[in-house]
Design a protein around this motif. Sequence first.
Motif, PDB file in Angstrom:
ATOM      1  N   SER A 204      60.171  24.087  10.572  1.00 31.54           N
ATOM      2  CA  SER A 204      59.017  24.510   9.777  1.00 31.54           C
ATOM      3  C   SER A 204      58.717  23.547   8.633  1.00 31.54           C
ATOM      4  CB  SER A 204      59.268  25.916   9.215  1.00 31.54           C
ATOM      5  OG  SER A 204      59.410  26.849  10.256  1.00 31.54           O
ATOM      6  N   ALA A 205      59.761  22.912   8.077  1.00 30.71           N
ATOM      7  CA  ALA A 205      59.540  22.012   6.946  1.00 30.71           C
ATOM      8  C   ALA A 205      58.663  20.831   7.354  1.00 30.71           C
ATOM      9  CB  ALA A 205      60.877  21.529   6.392  1.00 30.71           C
ATOM     10  N   ASP A 206      58.859  20.276   8.553  1.00 30.37           N
ATOM     11  CA  ASP A 206      58.023  19.164   9.031  1.00 30.37           C
ATOM     12  C   ASP A 206      56.625  19.644   9.408  1.00 30.37           C
ATOM     13  OD1 ASP A 206      59.941  17.162   8.713  1.00 30.37           O
ATOM     14  OD2 ASP A 206      60.835  17.574  10.658  1.00 30.37           O
ATOM     15  N   TRP A 207      56.529  20.851   9.946  1.00 31.39           N
ATOM     16  CA  TRP A 207      55.231  21.411  10.320  1.00 31.39           C
ATOM     17  C   TRP A 207      54.346  21.596   9.096  1.00 31.39           C
ATOM     18  CZ3 TRP A 207      53.152  21.561  14.914  1.00 31.39           C
ATOM     19  CH2 TRP A 207      52.083  22.412  15.188  1.00 31.39           C
ATOM     20  N   PHE A 208      54.962  21.903   7.976  1.00 30.03           N
ATOM     21  CA  PHE A 208      54.238  22.091   6.723  1.00 30.03           C
ATOM     22  C   PHE A 208      53.451  20.829   6.343  1.00 30.03           C
ATOM     23  CE2 PHE A 208      54.386  21.474   2.050  1.00 30.03           C
ATOM     24  CZ  PHE A 208      53.616  22.554   1.650  1.00 30.03           C
ATOM     25  N   GLU A 209      53.981  19.652   6.693  1.00 27.53           N
ATOM     26  CA  GLU A 209      53.390  18.403   6.233  1.00 27.53           C
ATOM     27  C   GLU A 209      52.394  17.792   7.212  1.00 27.53           C
ATOM     28  OE1 GLU A 209      56.691  15.881   5.260  1.00 27.53           O
ATOM     29  OE2 GLU A 209      56.991  16.858   3.312  1.00 27.53           O
ATOM     30  N   VAL A 210      52.325  18.262   8.449  1.00 19.80           N
ATOM     31  CA  VAL A 210      51.401  17.683   9.425  1.00 19.80           C
ATOM     32  C   VAL A 210      50.077  18.446   9.417  1.00 19.80           C
ATOM     33  CG1 VAL A 210      52.083  19.111  11.409  1.00 19.80           C
ATOM     34  CG2 VAL A 210      51.227  16.787  11.791  1.00 19.80           C
ATOM     35  N   ALA A 211      48.974  17.744   9.661  1.00 19.02           N
ATOM     36  CA  ALA A 211      47.651  18.384   9.697  1.00 19.02           C
ATOM     37  C   ALA A 211      46.875  17.857  10.885  1.00 19.02           C
ATOM     38  CB  ALA A 211      46.884  18.107   8.403  1.00 19.02           C
ATOM     39  N   PHE A 212      46.162  18.751  11.571  1.00 18.64           N
ATOM     40  CA  PHE A 212      45.277  18.351  12.668  1.00 18.64           C
ATOM     41  C   PHE A 212      44.313  19.500  12.935  1.00 18.64           C
ATOM     42  CE2 PHE A 212      49.076  20.208  14.612  1.00 18.64           C
ATOM     43  CZ  PHE A 212      48.545  21.142  15.492  1.00 18.64           C
ATOM     44  N   PRO A 213      43.176  19.225  13.564  1.00 14.85           N
ATOM     45  CA  PRO A 213      42.186  20.282  13.826  1.00 14.85           C
ATOM     46  C   PRO A 213      42.778  21.401  14.684  1.00 14.85           C
ATOM     47  CG  PRO A 213      41.231  18.104  14.192  1.00 14.85           C
ATOM     48  CD  PRO A 213      42.702  17.890  14.001  1.00 14.85           C
ATOM     49  N   GLY A 214      42.552  22.625  14.262  1.00 13.88           N
ATOM     50  CA  GLY A 214      43.018  23.770  15.037  1.00 13.88           C
ATOM     51  C   GLY A 214      44.481  24.107  14.855  1.00 13.88           C
ATOM     52  N   LYS A 215      45.149  23.469  13.903  1.00 15.53           N
ATOM     53  CA  LYS A 215      46.574  23.752  13.676  1.00 15.53           C
ATOM     54  C   LYS A 215      46.783  25.227  13.358  1.00 15.53           C
ATOM     55  CE  LYS A 215      50.288  22.929  10.359  1.00 15.53           C
ATOM     56  NZ  LYS A 215      50.667  22.283   9.086  1.00 15.53           N
ATOM     57  N   SER A 216      47.816  25.809  13.940  1.00 18.38           N
ATOM     58  CA  SER A 216      48.148  27.207  13.714  1.00 18.38           C
ATOM     59  C   SER A 216      49.646  27.331  13.547  1.00 18.38           C
ATOM     60  CB  SER A 216      47.674  28.067  14.886  1.00 18.38           C
ATOM     61  OG  SER A 216      47.931  29.432  14.663  1.00 18.38           O
ATOM     62  N   LYS A 217      50.079  28.419  12.939  1.00 15.09           N
ATOM     63  CA  LYS A 217      51.518  28.653  12.786  1.00 15.09           C
ATOM     64  C   LYS A 217      52.188  28.756  14.152  1.00 15.09           C
ATOM     65  CE  LYS A 217      54.765  31.756  10.406  1.00 15.09           C
ATOM     66  NZ  LYS A 217      55.483  32.337  11.553  1.00 15.09           N
ATOM     67  N   ILE A 218      51.522  29.438  15.059  1.00 13.70           N
ATOM     68  CA  ILE A 218      51.987  29.571  16.442  1.00 13.70           C
ATOM     69  C   ILE A 218      50.785  29.355  17.352  1.00 13.70           C
ATOM     70  CG2 ILE A 218      52.991  31.105  18.181  1.00 13.70           C
ATOM     71  CD1 ILE A 218      54.360  32.617  15.922  1.00 13.70           C
ATOM     72  N   HIS A 219      50.972  28.580  18.405  1.00  8.22           N
ATOM     73  CA  HIS A 219      49.885  28.326  19.349  1.00  8.22           C
ATOM     74  C   HIS A 219      50.121  29.113  20.634  1.00  8.22           C
ATOM     75  CE1 HIS A 219      47.649  25.010  17.365  1.00  8.22           C
ATOM     76  NE2 HIS A 219      48.807  24.830  16.744  1.00  8.22           N
ATOM     77  N   HIS A 220      49.041  29.718  21.143  1.00  4.63           N
ATOM     78  CA  HIS A 220      49.072  30.430  22.417  1.00  4.63           C
ATOM     79  C   HIS A 220      48.273  29.616  23.422  1.00  4.63           C
ATOM     80  CE1 HIS A 220      50.703  34.329  20.828  1.00  4.63           C
ATOM     81  NE2 HIS A 220      50.270  33.774  19.707  1.00  4.63           N
ATOM     82  N   PHE A 221      48.940  29.101  24.427  1.00 10.84           N
ATOM     83  CA  PHE A 221      48.293  28.237  25.417  1.00 10.84           C
ATOM     84  C   PHE A 221      48.023  29.020  26.697  1.00 10.84           C
ATOM     85  CE2 PHE A 221      51.126  25.121  23.103  1.00 10.84           C
ATOM     86  CZ  PHE A 221      50.107  24.588  22.328  1.00 10.84           C
ATOM     87  N   GLU A 222      46.746  29.189  26.987  1.00  5.76           N
ATOM     88  CA  GLU A 222      46.367  29.850  28.232  1.00  5.76           C
ATOM     89  C   GLU A 222      46.206  28.845  29.376  1.00  5.76           C
ATOM     90  OE1 GLU A 222      46.144  33.052  28.691  1.00  5.76           O
ATOM     91  OE2 GLU A 222      46.374  33.698  26.601  1.00  5.76           O
ATOM     92  N   THR A 223      45.963  27.578  29.042  1.00  2.48           N
ATOM     93  CA  THR A 223      45.694  26.558  30.055  1.00  2.48           C
ATOM     94  C   THR A 223      46.397  25.245  29.697  1.00  2.48           C
ATOM     95  OG1 THR A 223      43.720  25.697  28.932  1.00  2.48           O
ATOM     96  CG2 THR A 223      43.407  27.548  30.467  1.00  2.48           C
ATOM     97  N   GLU A 224      46.474  24.356  30.704  1.00  3.44           N
ATOM     98  CA  GLU A 224      47.025  23.025  30.472  1.00  3.44           C
ATOM     99  C   GLU A 224      46.192  22.257  29.451  1.00  3.44           C
ATOM    100  OE1 GLU A 224      47.470  20.736  33.975  1.00  3.44           O
ATOM    101  OE2 GLU A 224      49.188  21.874  34.753  1.00  3.44           O
ATOM    102  N   ALA A 225      44.879  22.436  29.513  1.00  7.29           N
ATOM    103  CA  ALA A 225      43.994  21.694  28.613  1.00  7.29           C
ATOM    104  C   ALA A 225      44.293  22.027  27.153  1.00  7.29           C
ATOM    105  CB  ALA A 225      42.538  22.004  28.943  1.00  7.29           C
ATOM    106  N   GLU A 226      44.541  23.294  26.847  1.00  7.05           N
ATOM    107  CA  GLU A 226      44.847  23.692  25.476  1.00  7.05           C
ATOM    108  C   GLU A 226      46.155  23.067  25.009  1.00  7.05           C
ATOM    109  OE1 GLU A 226      44.842  27.920  25.446  1.00  7.05           O
ATOM    110  OE2 GLU A 226      42.684  28.103  25.818  1.00  7.05           O
ATOM    111  N   LEU A 227      47.148  23.074  25.874  1.00  4.03           N
ATOM    112  CA  LEU A 227      48.435  22.473  25.531  1.00  4.03           C
ATOM    113  C   LEU A 227      48.302  20.972  25.321  1.00  4.03           C
ATOM    114  CD1 LEU A 227      51.512  22.370  25.266  1.00  4.03           C
ATOM    115  CD2 LEU A 227      51.653  22.380  27.766  1.00  4.03           C
ATOM    116  N   THR A 228      47.593  20.305  26.231  1.00  2.00           N
ATOM    117  CA  THR A 228      47.433  18.855  26.149  1.00  2.00           C
ATOM    118  C   THR A 228      46.725  18.442  24.867  1.00  2.00           C
ATOM    119  OG1 THR A 228      47.348  18.716  28.563  1.00  2.00           O
ATOM    120  CG2 THR A 228      46.498  16.828  27.332  1.00  2.00           C
ATOM    121  N   GLU A 229      45.755  19.230  24.431  1.00  2.00           N
ATOM    122  CA  GLU A 229      45.022  18.892  23.212  1.00  2.00           C
ATOM    123  C   GLU A 229      45.940  18.891  21.994  1.00  2.00           C
ATOM    124  OE1 GLU A 229      41.179  20.427  20.553  1.00  2.00           O
ATOM    125  OE2 GLU A 229      41.798  21.541  22.352  1.00  2.00           O
ATOM    126  N   VAL A 230      46.777  19.927  21.847  1.00  6.49           N
ATOM    127  CA  VAL A 230      47.679  20.002  20.696  1.00  6.49           C
ATOM    128  C   VAL A 230      48.730  18.897  20.758  1.00  6.49           C
ATOM    129  CG1 VAL A 230      49.465  21.399  19.580  1.00  6.49           C
ATOM    130  CG2 VAL A 230      47.309  22.448  20.278  1.00  6.49           C
TER     131      VAL A 230
END
Length: 430
Positions: free
Chosen positions: A175-201
């Motif tokens: 979590s300490a490293d996650w605190f410092e990274v930024a990108f569009p759509g960043k979330s505390k937890i990501h829910h991936f319904e498709t390969e495309a969503e996973l690939t984007e993150v």
Amino acid sequence: MSTKPVLLVTLGGDIGTYAFQRAARDKYGWDVMVVAKVVTTFFRYSTLAPWVIEPGIHEPARIIARLNHIAADHPDHELVLMTNLDWHVRTLAQHRDEVDPRWHLPFCDLATFDKVSSKHAFAEVCESVGVRTPRSLSVVFAGQRADAVVASGDVLAAIKERGLAYPLIGKPSASADWFEVAFPGKSKIHHFETEAELTEVLGHLEAAGYPSEFLVQEFVPGDETHMRSLTAYRDKAGRVTLMAGGQVLLEEHTPGTMGIPAAILTGVDEDAFAAAARFLDAADYYGFANFDYKVHSGTGENVFFEMNPRIGRNNHYVTSAGVNVVDAVARDLLPEHFAAAHPDGDATLPATPTDEILYSVVPWRLLRRYLLDPALRDKVDRARRRHGVFHPLRYRGDASLLRRLYVTALDLRLARKYKQYYPHPTETGF
């Protein structure tokens, strides 16, 4: 019995530190202070604690200098420091020798922090003591660790090889490293319904040169009410002195707080408590620990997701159910204060609240609309009739008219956020 006055200082001003400070003032009468970059939402118009504005709250040298200055200004006080941010816990572990030795720091050392806060390492400790965790794929990025479990470009193939099926969960290992990274759509937890969503993150993380592992996990079936929260404390002598837990009724749904409990019904889960104690002993952990686990809707087994090396945002549910969270720190570090507050002697350890109470930071009517299981709704209704609803910001010791109006306004803002981010499963609008 004479005791020196105590000054409790918190780094940051989230709702969890507010709850801890009010618990310290109510039971122990300690002086309290907040050190933060700005006055936060949860302390606005509050008279609970004076604020020290520190613009460099995320710079180790500035934090240490500020703490040492506070210590110099309070030569006759016992000094206790709390924080509810992983980054601060790790920073304090790294720089412990530079902090005035009068500070009581109920946090683990650096080696233990790295062992328990990495979700990959967490799973290894869990496996060693027979605690179930989700099946996971650990992803690292080009130019990072040489012992990569799988490189980012090989993720899709590895997912198929390991039999992981969508939907999948994505979360940071540290979590300490996650605190410092930024990108569009960043979330505390990501829910991936498709390969495309996973690939984007994964693409965003690779472009950012993300330095830690990113976990892709199986989705453990069950809705939010299958989630559980568990709060524990293990002291310097190696005793687990606090064990408390509850059923999550509703989670936060804004991107920055995704997955954090918004309402909890307290209760005792002996199997989960025993599993958490085994983990803490195996890791030789020290301080507060906050576990997230889920009851598998198909098998009924407890699946542990992570342990946060701090008290947690929702610690007020523990105090509300009958065990003041400050007792753990006082018993461990300030025994004279603990003895003065407990003239009838110490309780059986670990202290475990058994009362069933309703903790919620969302308006009651909104919460009840999301309780779709009639049996659970009736159970929550009974808890509310017996004891009411416990909200950390609704505090008689901090109850000016302006403060009460502001807290009510926060409730309305939160209701609007739920409408935006989490439409009701069976209804539209509010």
